[in-house]
Design an enzyme around this catalytic site. Structure first.
Site, PDB file in Angstrom:
ATOM      1  CB  ALA A  68     -41.628  94.467  12.574  1.00 18.50           C
ATOM      2  N   GLY A 111     -41.009  99.792  12.374  1.00 11.47           N
ATOM      3  CA  GLY A 111     -42.397  99.901  11.924  1.00 11.47           C
ATOM      4  C   GLY A 111     -43.224 100.845  12.791  1.00 11.47           C
ATOM      5  CD  GLU A 114     -41.222 101.681   7.939  1.00 11.84           C
ATOM      6  OE1 GLU A 114     -41.521 100.577   8.443  1.00 11.84           O
ATOM      7  OE2 GLU A 114     -40.716 101.806   6.819  1.00 11.84           O
ATOM      8  CD  GLU A 134     -36.550  99.612  10.057  1.00 10.89           C
ATOM      9  OE1 GLU A 134     -35.748 100.532  10.295  1.00 10.89           O
ATOM     10  OE2 GLU A 134     -37.780  99.762  10.116  1.00 10.89           O
TER      11      GLU A 134
HETATM   12  N1  COA Z   1     -39.605  92.497  18.571  1.00  9.98           N
HETATM   13  C1  COA Z   1     -39.800  91.539  19.493  1.00  9.98           C
HETATM   14  N2  COA Z   1     -39.552  91.715  20.800  1.00  9.98           N
HETATM   15  C2  COA Z   1     -39.119  92.924  21.193  1.00  9.98           C
HETATM   16  C3  COA Z   1     -38.892  93.975  20.284  1.00  9.98           C
HETATM   17  C4  COA Z   1     -39.164  93.732  18.919  1.00  9.98           C
HETATM   18  N3  COA Z   1     -39.010  94.668  17.989  1.00  9.98           N
HETATM   19  N4  COA Z   1     -38.439  95.045  20.963  1.00  9.98           N
HETATM   20  C5  COA Z   1     -38.372  94.685  22.252  1.00  9.98           C
HETATM   21  N5  COA Z   1     -38.800  93.406  22.397  1.00  9.98           N
HETATM   22  C6  COA Z   1     -38.918  92.643  23.649  1.00  9.98           C
HETATM   23  C7  COA Z   1     -37.564  92.173  24.149  1.00  9.98           C
HETATM   24  O1  COA Z   1     -37.170  90.957  23.521  1.00  9.98           O
HETATM   25  C8  COA Z   1     -37.860  91.991  25.616  1.00  9.98           C
HETATM   26  O2  COA Z   1     -38.580  90.789  25.795  1.00  9.98           O
HETATM   27  P1  COA Z   1     -38.222  89.823  27.067  1.00  9.98           P
HETATM   28  O3  COA Z   1     -38.431  90.701  28.271  1.00  9.98           O
HETATM   29  O4  COA Z   1     -39.194  88.701  26.942  1.00  9.98           O
HETATM   30  O5  COA Z   1     -36.789  89.443  26.887  1.00  9.98           O
HETATM   31  C9  COA Z   1     -38.831  93.117  25.929  1.00  9.98           C
HETATM   32  O6  COA Z   1     -39.382  93.514  24.669  1.00  9.98           O
HETATM   33  C10 COA Z   1     -38.143  94.318  26.568  1.00  9.98           C
HETATM   34  O7  COA Z   1     -37.088  94.734  25.712  1.00  9.98           O
HETATM   35  P2  COA Z   1     -35.556  94.778  26.156  1.00  9.98           P
HETATM   36  O8  COA Z   1     -34.730  94.633  24.909  1.00  9.98           O
HETATM   37  O9  COA Z   1     -35.285  93.825  27.267  1.00  9.98           O
HETATM   38  O10 COA Z   1     -35.462  96.273  26.702  1.00  9.98           O
HETATM   39  P3  COA Z   1     -34.171  97.199  26.690  1.00  9.98           P
HETATM   40  O11 COA Z   1     -34.521  98.374  27.495  1.00  9.98           O
HETATM   41  O12 COA Z   1     -32.957  96.437  27.034  1.00  9.98           O
HETATM   42  O13 COA Z   1     -33.997  97.643  25.133  1.00  9.98           O
HETATM   43  C11 COA Z   1     -34.728  98.364  22.956  1.00  9.98           C
HETATM   44  C12 COA Z   1     -35.023  98.354  24.469  1.00  9.98           C
HETATM   45  C13 COA Z   1     -35.917  99.021  22.261  1.00  9.98           C
HETATM   46  C14 COA Z   1     -33.443  99.203  22.687  1.00  9.98           C
HETATM   47  C15 COA Z   1     -34.515  96.912  22.466  1.00  9.98           C
HETATM   48  O14 COA Z   1     -35.625  96.120  22.901  1.00  9.98           O
HETATM   49  C16 COA Z   1     -34.443  96.784  20.975  1.00  9.98           C
HETATM   50  O15 COA Z   1     -33.411  97.091  20.386  1.00  9.98           O
HETATM   51  N6  COA Z   1     -35.533  96.330  20.332  1.00  9.98           N
HETATM   52  C17 COA Z   1     -35.576  96.109  18.923  1.00  9.98           C
HETATM   53  C18 COA Z   1     -35.765  97.431  18.207  1.00  9.98           C
HETATM   54  C19 COA Z   1     -35.713  97.238  16.705  1.00  9.98           C
HETATM   55  O16 COA Z   1     -34.708  96.872  16.139  1.00  9.98           O
HETATM   56  N7  COA Z   1     -36.856  97.506  16.047  1.00  9.98           N
HETATM   57  C20 COA Z   1     -36.971  97.417  14.628  1.00  9.98           C
HETATM   58  C21 COA Z   1     -37.371  96.047  14.214  1.00  9.98           C
HETATM   59  S1  COA Z   1     -37.367  95.961  12.432  1.00  9.98           S
END
Ligand code: COA
Length: 266
Positions: A68, A111, A114, A134
């Site tokens: 999400a 999500g 899911e 989460e």
């Molecule tokens: N919501 C909003 N933005 C998200 C996102 C999310 N769930 N997942 C990734 N993004 C965005 C990042 O903020 C980043 O944006 P930016 O370039 O404008 O800063 C872009 O996507 C690329 O992600 P980034 O984090 O820079 O890549 P990474 O390779 O360093 O890490 C992840 C990848 C997936 C490990 C990391 O993005 C992450 O932990 N995301 C959240 C995952 C999560 O917790 N999901 C469950 C939500 S309930």
């Protein structure tokens, strides 16, 4: 077919449609607009006689859906969770009358995982990574993971994955039944399409009825359990812990922007 802001819908002559999550800049994070778009698209696709199956996939080469959208989630309150928007959407996917395949490349988290769990078949690329992170953000997965992950990988592993929030690489996903199989990154789409073709060669009526029977066999979850997931998630939505954890994620993004604008020099 209508145009959607966050989705691309590609209809294939073979008789299926591909639903592409199209926010690659944020790893296809599921925001409210995408939920609205997907809900409307599913209603439209369900009525389309040319569509006898769906393949879901992510735009870009980094993610199916990385969860999400945290920039929206941070603002969500308990009462928002009660509306069960994502849970309702994923149920609509599970109930879609035609076979559904999730073609998973890259991150498939929260999500996104899911949503994939609500599909009939999950095929992963070698770079697929699944998980329910989460709890790291101070919330619980509230849109199906407690019951669908349990039913897919068994109760012990579902608990481990949800409590630790650890990310699972493709090979392990196959071993524990989260993915049906893993294929080379550049073979993912061919494999998903080939699988859909081999389903669609069969009797349309028989496949539809088989899906109804399969859903009835494994969908033993009382809808009240679904509401309990949403209510529990709602409680976490109002916590300070959640706000702080999500703020830390978003702060990282602001920091990146500042650095890019030369703001890190002072
Ligand atoms: N919501 C909003 N933005 C998200 C996102 C999310 N769930 N997942 C990734 N993004 C965005 C990042 O903020 C980043 O944006 P930016 O370039 O404008 O800063 C872009 O996507 C690329 O992600 P980034 O984090 O820079 O890549 P990474 O390779 O360093 O890490 C992840 C990848 C997936 C490990 C990391 O993005 C992450 O932990 N995301 C959240 C995952 C999560 O917790 N999901 C469950 C939500 S309930």
């Amino acid at each position: 077919m209508s145009a959607y802001e966050t989705l691309e819908i590609l209809k294939d002559e073979g008789g299926w449609a591909e639903v592409v999550f199209n926010r690659p800049d944020v790893l296809n994070a599921l925001n409210l607009q995408m939920v609205t778009d997907l809900t409307a698209a599913l209603s439209e696709l369900e009525q389309d006689a040319d569509v006898r199956g769906l393949i879901f996939r992510g735009a870009g080469d980094r993610a199916f859906i990385a969860g999400a959208d945290i920039s929206e989630l941070v603002e969500r309150k308990c009462e928002d969770a009660f509306r069960a928007i994502n849970a309702g959407l994923f149920q609509k996917i599970e109930d879609f009358p035609r076979p559904t395949i999730a073609a998973i490349g890259g991150y498939c988290l929260g999500g996104g995982s899911e949503l994939a769990l609500a599909c009939d078949i999950r095929i992963g690329a070698e770079d697929a990574v699944m998980g329910q992170p989460e709890v790291k953000l101070g919330i619980i997965p509230g849109a199906g993971a407690p019951h669908r992950l349990t039913r897919t990988v068994g109760t012990g592993l579902a608990r481990e994955l949800i409590f630790t929030g650890r990310l699972v690489e493709a090979d392990e996903c196959v071993r524990i039944g989260l993915l049906n199989r893993v294929v080379a990154n550049d073979a993912l789409l061919d494999d998903a399409r080939g699988t859909m073709r081999s389903i669609l060669k069969n009797s349309d009526l028989a496949v539809r009825l088989a899906k109804i029977a399969l859903n009835a066999a494994c969908n033993s979850v009382d809808r009240r359990h679904m509401m309990l997931e949403c209510v529990s998630q709602g409680i976490t939505f109002d916590s300070d812990d959640k706000r702080q954890r999500m703020a830390r994620f978003l702060e990282r993004k602001k920091q990146k922007e500042q650095n890019a604008n030369g703001g890190g020099e002072a």
